[in-house]
Motif scaffolding. Sequence first.
Motif, short mmCIF file in Angstrom:
data_model
loop_
_atom_site.label_atom_id
_atom_site.label_comp_id
_atom_site.label_asym_id
_atom_site.label_seq_id
_atom_site.Cartn_x
_atom_site.Cartn_y
_atom_site.Cartn_z
N ARG A 25 35.72 -22.04 27.19
CA ARG A 25 35.60 -23.46 27.49
C ARG A 25 37.02 -24.04 27.59
N ALA A 26 37.17 -25.00 28.49
CA ALA A 26 38.48 -25.61 28.73
C ALA A 26 39.05 -26.25 27.47
N LYS A 27 38.22 -26.96 26.72
CA LYS A 27 38.69 -27.64 25.51
C LYS A 27 39.23 -26.64 24.50
N GLU A 28 38.55 -25.50 24.35
CA GLU A 28 39.01 -24.46 23.41
C GLU A 28 40.38 -23.94 23.83
N THR A 61 38.00 -33.17 29.33
CA THR A 61 36.85 -34.08 29.25
C THR A 61 35.57 -33.42 29.74
N LYS A 62 35.66 -32.61 30.79
CA LYS A 62 34.46 -31.94 31.30
C LYS A 62 34.04 -30.78 30.40
N ASN A 63 35.02 -30.13 29.79
CA ASN A 63 34.79 -29.00 28.88
C ASN A 63 33.85 -27.95 29.49
N GLU A 64 34.08 -27.67 30.77
CA GLU A 64 33.29 -26.64 31.44
C GLU A 64 33.92 -25.28 31.19
N LEU A 69 39.90 -17.44 37.89
CA LEU A 69 40.89 -17.92 38.86
C LEU A 69 41.63 -19.15 38.32
N GLN A 70 40.94 -20.05 37.63
CA GLN A 70 41.59 -21.23 37.06
C GLN A 70 42.59 -20.83 35.98
#
Length: 190
Positions: A25-28, A61-64, A69-70
Amino acid sequence: MKAKNSEMRFGGFLSLMERRDTPMRAKELIDALSKKLQTNSQTKLAALLGLSVGTLTNWKTKNEALSPLQVASALAKSRSDAVHKAQLETIQPIVEFYAIEKCLSKREASWQIFSGGREALLYAQGLKAMLEDSFGISIFYDSRGQALCVGKAREQTLWKEMNLAFSRKRDVQTIALVHHSKRNQEFKPS
């Protein structure tokens, strides 16, 4: 037997791939990077990673789940930014082509490359203060811009090293006189 071992190894690899944790997850990732890079500032973190603040904010904020690739793109940008920053900050010139105006040191009976005392211009005072606080490489140039002497100040400041290099006894030493304009302005590193 060999075929069976390789199948087991390959099978073990596949089962490991199947058992991997949920996507990151992005937030992690952002929280872990903030902790590792010791910053709570979104702006600083974005700069360190070579991302825009907007991208970092969107991720958080989206925490997807981030795609490989990102993550790879963020790592590549970070690496590119680090290389660029290292190239710009590795060598920082303090001053370039400053005229030598030898003068006698008041405390020691030796020569200095210029006076940086109270009677000197603000620029000379600031330059002397910067050289007294710095270590690194010094280069003396002649009036044509060719290097005459290169020194490395590791244990003593650039100011001391440059004055010692200037005052050393040599069999042949000439000084080229160059006219420089005099201005009373504050010293600012280049």
